[in-house]
Write a protein that holds these residues in place. Sequence first.
Motif, PDB file in Angstrom:
ATOM      1  N   GLU A 132     -37.125 -10.156   0.181  1.00  0.00           N
ATOM      2  CA  GLU A 132     -36.933  -9.814   1.587  1.00  0.00           C
ATOM      3  C   GLU A 132     -35.931 -10.753   2.247  1.00  0.00           C
ATOM      4  OE1 GLU A 132     -40.752  -9.920   3.334  1.00  0.00           O
ATOM      5  OE2 GLU A 132     -41.432  -8.039   2.446  1.00  0.00           O
ATOM      6  N   ALA A 133     -35.953 -12.034   1.869  1.00  0.00           N
ATOM      7  CA  ALA A 133     -34.997 -12.986   2.434  1.00  0.00           C
ATOM      8  C   ALA A 133     -33.572 -12.645   2.015  1.00  0.00           C
ATOM      9  CB  ALA A 133     -35.357 -14.408   2.003  1.00  0.00           C
ATOM     10  N   VAL A 134     -33.392 -12.206   0.773  1.00  0.00           N
ATOM     11  CA  VAL A 134     -32.055 -11.821   0.302  1.00  0.00           C
ATOM     12  C   VAL A 134     -31.556 -10.595   1.070  1.00  0.00           C
ATOM     13  CG1 VAL A 134     -30.746 -10.993  -1.674  1.00  0.00           C
ATOM     14  CG2 VAL A 134     -32.395 -12.841  -1.970  1.00  0.00           C
ATOM     15  N   LYS A 135     -32.438  -9.626   1.285  1.00  0.00           N
ATOM     16  CA  LYS A 135     -32.049  -8.446   2.062  1.00  0.00           C
ATOM     17  C   LYS A 135     -31.725  -8.818   3.499  1.00  0.00           C
ATOM     18  CE  LYS A 135     -34.761  -5.119  -0.648  1.00  0.00           C
ATOM     19  NZ  LYS A 135     -35.880  -4.126  -0.597  1.00  0.00           N
ATOM     20  N   ALA A 136     -32.484  -9.756   4.057  1.00  0.00           N
ATOM     21  CA  ALA A 136     -32.220 -10.174   5.428  1.00  0.00           C
ATOM     22  C   ALA A 136     -30.875 -10.886   5.545  1.00  0.00           C
ATOM     23  CB  ALA A 136     -33.343 -11.081   5.930  1.00  0.00           C
ATOM     24  N   MET A 137     -30.496 -11.672   4.543  1.00  0.00           N
ATOM     25  CA  MET A 137     -29.213 -12.362   4.577  1.00  0.00           C
ATOM     26  C   MET A 137     -28.044 -11.386   4.576  1.00  0.00           C
ATOM     27  SD  MET A 137     -29.439 -15.769   4.647  1.00  0.00           S
ATOM     28  CE  MET A 137     -27.996 -16.399   3.825  1.00  0.00           C
ATOM     29  N   ASP A 138     -28.209 -10.255   3.897  1.00  0.00           N
ATOM     30  CA  ASP A 138     -27.125  -9.274   3.825  1.00  0.00           C
ATOM     31  C   ASP A 138     -26.885  -8.558   5.153  1.00  0.00           C
ATOM     32  OD1 ASP A 138     -26.834  -9.943   1.188  1.00  0.00           O
ATOM     33  OD2 ASP A 138     -28.059  -8.278   0.442  1.00  0.00           O
ATOM     34  N   LEU A 139     -27.821  -8.670   6.093  1.00  0.00           N
ATOM     35  CA  LEU A 139     -27.667  -7.977   7.366  1.00  0.00           C
ATOM     36  C   LEU A 139     -26.682  -8.665   8.298  1.00  0.00           C
ATOM     37  CD1 LEU A 139     -31.417  -7.121   8.138  1.00  0.00           C
ATOM     38  CD2 LEU A 139     -29.672  -5.579   7.214  1.00  0.00           C
ATOM     39  N   PHE A 140     -26.443  -9.943   8.117  1.00  0.00           N
ATOM     40  CA  PHE A 140     -25.625 -10.710   9.053  1.00  0.00           C
ATOM     41  C   PHE A 140     -24.194 -10.825   8.526  1.00  0.00           C
ATOM     42  CE2 PHE A 140     -29.999 -12.261   9.216  1.00  0.00           C
ATOM     43  CZ  PHE A 140     -30.302 -12.026  10.546  1.00  0.00           C
ATOM     44  N   GLU A 141     -23.246 -10.794   9.440  1.00  0.00           N
ATOM     45  CA  GLU A 141     -21.842 -10.860   9.066  1.00  0.00           C
ATOM     46  C   GLU A 141     -21.493 -12.248   8.531  1.00  0.00           C
ATOM     47  OE1 GLU A 141     -19.213 -10.489  12.325  1.00  0.00           O
ATOM     48  OE2 GLU A 141     -20.591 -11.372  13.775  1.00  0.00           O
ATOM     49  N   GLY A 142     -20.769 -12.270   7.434  1.00  0.00           N
ATOM     50  CA  GLY A 142     -20.343 -13.523   6.835  1.00  0.00           C
ATOM     51  C   GLY A 142     -21.407 -14.237   6.038  1.00  0.00           C
ATOM     52  N   ALA A 143     -22.665 -13.754   6.050  1.00  0.00           N
ATOM     53  CA  ALA A 143     -23.734 -14.456   5.337  1.00  0.00           C
ATOM     54  C   ALA A 143     -23.631 -14.251   3.829  1.00  0.00           C
ATOM     55  CB  ALA A 143     -25.100 -13.981   5.835  1.00  0.00           C
ATOM     56  N   GLU A 145     -20.898 -13.903   2.016  1.00  0.00           N
ATOM     57  CA  GLU A 145     -19.814 -14.695   1.428  1.00  0.00           C
ATOM     58  C   GLU A 145     -20.111 -16.190   1.495  1.00  0.00           C
ATOM     59  OE1 GLU A 145     -19.467 -12.476   3.758  1.00  0.00           O
ATOM     60  OE2 GLU A 145     -18.465 -10.769   2.787  1.00  0.00           O
ATOM     61  N   ASN A 146     -20.706 -16.646   2.594  1.00  0.00           N
ATOM     62  CA  ASN A 146     -20.925 -18.081   2.794  1.00  0.00           C
ATOM     63  C   ASN A 146     -22.332 -18.542   2.469  1.00  0.00           C
ATOM     64  OD1 ASN A 146     -18.263 -18.205   3.858  1.00  0.00           O
ATOM     65  ND2 ASN A 146     -19.014 -17.596   5.871  1.00  0.00           N
ATOM     66  N   ASN A 147     -23.243 -17.604   2.165  1.00  0.00           N
ATOM     67  CA  ASN A 147     -24.640 -17.926   1.849  1.00  0.00           C
ATOM     68  C   ASN A 147     -25.323 -18.683   2.989  1.00  0.00           C
ATOM     69  OD1 ASN A 147     -24.545 -16.747  -0.752  1.00  0.00           O
ATOM     70  ND2 ASN A 147     -23.619 -18.606  -1.583  1.00  0.00           N
ATOM     71  N   ARG A 148     -24.980 -18.329   4.216  1.00  0.00           N
ATOM     72  CA  ARG A 148     -25.593 -18.953   5.380  1.00  0.00           C
ATOM     73  C   ARG A 148     -25.357 -18.052   6.591  1.00  0.00           C
ATOM     74  NH1 ARG A 148     -21.320 -24.016   6.105  1.00  0.00           N
ATOM     75  NH2 ARG A 148     -19.528 -22.761   6.783  1.00  0.00           N
ATOM     76  N   VAL A 149     -26.192 -18.240   7.593  1.00  0.00           N
ATOM     77  CA  VAL A 149     -26.124 -17.440   8.814  1.00  0.00           C
ATOM     78  C   VAL A 149     -25.817 -18.376   9.974  1.00  0.00           C
ATOM     79  CG1 VAL A 149     -27.353 -15.860  10.343  1.00  0.00           C
ATOM     80  CG2 VAL A 149     -27.798 -15.807   7.883  1.00  0.00           C
ATOM     81  N   SER A 150     -24.765 -18.100  10.698  1.00  0.00           N
ATOM     82  CA  SER A 150     -24.406 -18.918  11.853  1.00  0.00           C
ATOM     83  C   SER A 150     -25.162 -18.442  13.090  1.00  0.00           C
ATOM     84  CB  SER A 150     -22.897 -18.858  12.103  1.00  0.00           C
ATOM     85  OG  SER A 150     -22.497 -17.529  12.411  1.00  0.00           O
ATOM     86  N   LYS A 151     -25.138 -19.276  14.114  1.00  0.00           N
ATOM     87  CA  LYS A 151     -25.814 -18.923  15.362  1.00  0.00           C
ATOM     88  C   LYS A 151     -25.133 -17.724  16.015  1.00  0.00           C
ATOM     89  CE  LYS A 151     -27.130 -22.342  17.864  1.00  0.00           C
ATOM     90  NZ  LYS A 151     -27.177 -23.493  18.801  1.00  0.00           N
ATOM     91  N   ARG A 152     -23.829 -17.668  15.926  1.00  0.00           N
ATOM     92  CA  ARG A 152     -23.095 -16.548  16.517  1.00  0.00           C
ATOM     93  C   ARG A 152     -23.427 -15.235  15.813  1.00  0.00           C
ATOM     94  NH1 ARG A 152     -18.241 -15.945  19.340  1.00  0.00           N
ATOM     95  NH2 ARG A 152     -17.117 -14.004  18.904  1.00  0.00           N
ATOM     96  N   ALA A 153     -23.521 -15.271  14.472  1.00  0.00           N
ATOM     97  CA  ALA A 153     -23.841 -14.056  13.726  1.00  0.00           C
ATOM     98  C   ALA A 153     -25.246 -13.562  14.053  1.00  0.00           C
ATOM     99  CB  ALA A 153     -23.703 -14.317  12.226  1.00  0.00           C
ATOM    100  N   LEU A 154     -26.189 -14.484  14.190  1.00  0.00           N
ATOM    101  CA  LEU A 154     -27.548 -14.097  14.544  1.00  0.00           C
ATOM    102  C   LEU A 154     -27.599 -13.501  15.945  1.00  0.00           C
ATOM    103  CD1 LEU A 154     -30.577 -14.074  13.872  1.00  0.00           C
ATOM    104  CD2 LEU A 154     -30.722 -16.394  14.777  1.00  0.00           C
ATOM    105  N   LYS A 155     -26.884 -14.102  16.891  1.00  0.00           N
ATOM    106  CA  LYS A 155     -26.879 -13.578  18.255  1.00  0.00           C
ATOM    107  C   LYS A 155     -26.255 -12.186  18.298  1.00  0.00           C
ATOM    108  CE  LYS A 155     -23.693 -14.552  21.074  1.00  0.00           C
ATOM    109  NZ  LYS A 155     -22.696 -15.211  21.933  1.00  0.00           N
ATOM    110  N   ASN A 156     -25.144 -11.987  17.581  1.00  0.00           N
ATOM    111  CA  ASN A 156     -24.509 -10.667  17.572  1.00  0.00           C
ATOM    112  C   ASN A 156     -25.417  -9.621  16.949  1.00  0.00           C
ATOM    113  OD1 ASN A 156     -22.201 -11.740  18.744  1.00  0.00           O
ATOM    114  ND2 ASN A 156     -21.184 -12.091  16.791  1.00  0.00           N
ATOM    115  N   TRP A 157     -26.148 -10.006  15.900  1.00  0.00           N
ATOM    116  CA  TRP A 157     -27.027  -9.040  15.239  1.00  0.00           C
ATOM    117  C   TRP A 157     -28.169  -8.631  16.159  1.00  0.00           C
ATOM    118  CZ3 TRP A 157     -32.131  -8.647  13.815  1.00  0.00           C
ATOM    119  CH2 TRP A 157     -32.442  -7.626  12.924  1.00  0.00           C
ATOM    120  N   VAL A 158     -28.790  -9.570  16.842  1.00  0.00           N
ATOM    121  CA  VAL A 158     -29.900  -9.245  17.739  1.00  0.00           C
ATOM    122  C   VAL A 158     -29.416  -8.383  18.901  1.00  0.00           C
ATOM    123  CG1 VAL A 158     -31.664 -10.208  19.255  1.00  0.00           C
ATOM    124  CG2 VAL A 158     -31.193 -11.309  17.093  1.00  0.00           C
TER     125      VAL A 158
END
Length: 414
Positions: A132-143, A145-158
């Motif tokens: 589930e964590a791997v699927k969740a990482m794929d939802l955010f932009e740039g995650a 490729e970089n294997n991480r989620v930025s604050k901006r990507a999380l805000k845009n997704w929400v």
Amino acid sequence: PLVDDVQRLQSAGATTPRESAAAVPKSGRLSKQLQKQKSDDGISIDQLQKMNQKNVSAWSMKRLMRIIRYGALTTMDEQIKHASDLGDEMATQIHSEHEAKVAAKRIFHNVAKPGSKHIYLSDLMRFMREEEAVKAMDLFEGAKENNRVSKRALKNWVVNAFRERKALALTLNDTKTAVNKLHQMANVLVALIVLALWLLILGIATTRLFVLLSSQLVLAVFMFGNTLKTVFEAIVFLFIVHPFDVGDRCEVDGMQVVVEEMNILTTIFLRHDNLKIYYPNSQLAVLPIMNYYRSPDMGDAVDFSVNVATPAEKLALMKERLMQYKEHWYPGSMIVLRDIDDTNRLKITIWCRHTINFQDIGMRFERRELILQEMMKILRELDIEYRMLQLDINVRNVPPIHSNRMPTTWNTNF
């Protein structure tokens, strides 16, 4: 159950947030409440992931529509608080974009490690299983490729999740579509038919009366036939062709608009400056309509020019570095030398494909700005520029100047 999952993670050595650990009691009261809430109101994430257009039942679809129309976005932590009577429901639900941004900030600080600027896979695994964590990482932009989620990507997704849910709720809501008015028209028609049958069965109405009514009906059709034809064509356009929904960004007659409201005879659009535009559905039926929301990930083009005397080695290095830029873009972009203008200007075009469509037009131009900044950086580092064509000016037989007047910008005090 949630309690068993938390205990299993703790036994495996995983740490849970202090708020979540405090919200999980030792007894099974919370687990029973969550199961009851899930069975009565919501649908679990596992059930939602297993659904598709082929296996979803009518009952599940009805529950999904009820959740979209009357529910609100909540987080796992807020659901635990609500189930355990530790929080106020109205204070924890997301009702606006501002609340969505605040919720994204709270989620980031709750999931990320203290002082960290990104969320990693290990951070998500404290709250969910690895798959589930791997699927969740794929939802955010740039995650991905970089294997991480930025604050901006999380805000845009929400924020995007809230916008899509709001648009879908408006589409399902009868007050924003033509379903309610069509239902009223159908009720009037059925009431007239039932009244005619009731009069015929009771013997109140005779054949002569129906002949008189039919003659009047022919007159009404002659008077309102064109209107009835327009209404029928509009109903076919809205419910059979159905080229857009409420909230979709479309291009109609060369103008980008957002669908605000759908009625039987007209559709209301919002322009970029929030100007309302009323279009007759009969006219929309014959116009080409481009729907950005229903389009797949769309492409873009960037044109620029360099000096024709630029060495081929620099051009090849510029192409290589531009191809390495993959943030917000799909790999495989094309960089083509298109044309030579005025024997001194080399036109170059970059064709690339966004990881989004152009429903959010602001996001499109933000990403376009990023690639323009990267291009300017590469061109400056490689010393690639554009120069105007040199002109040779030959001045011959200039007559002598006998005037004593001087330009006002000249300084005579030497």
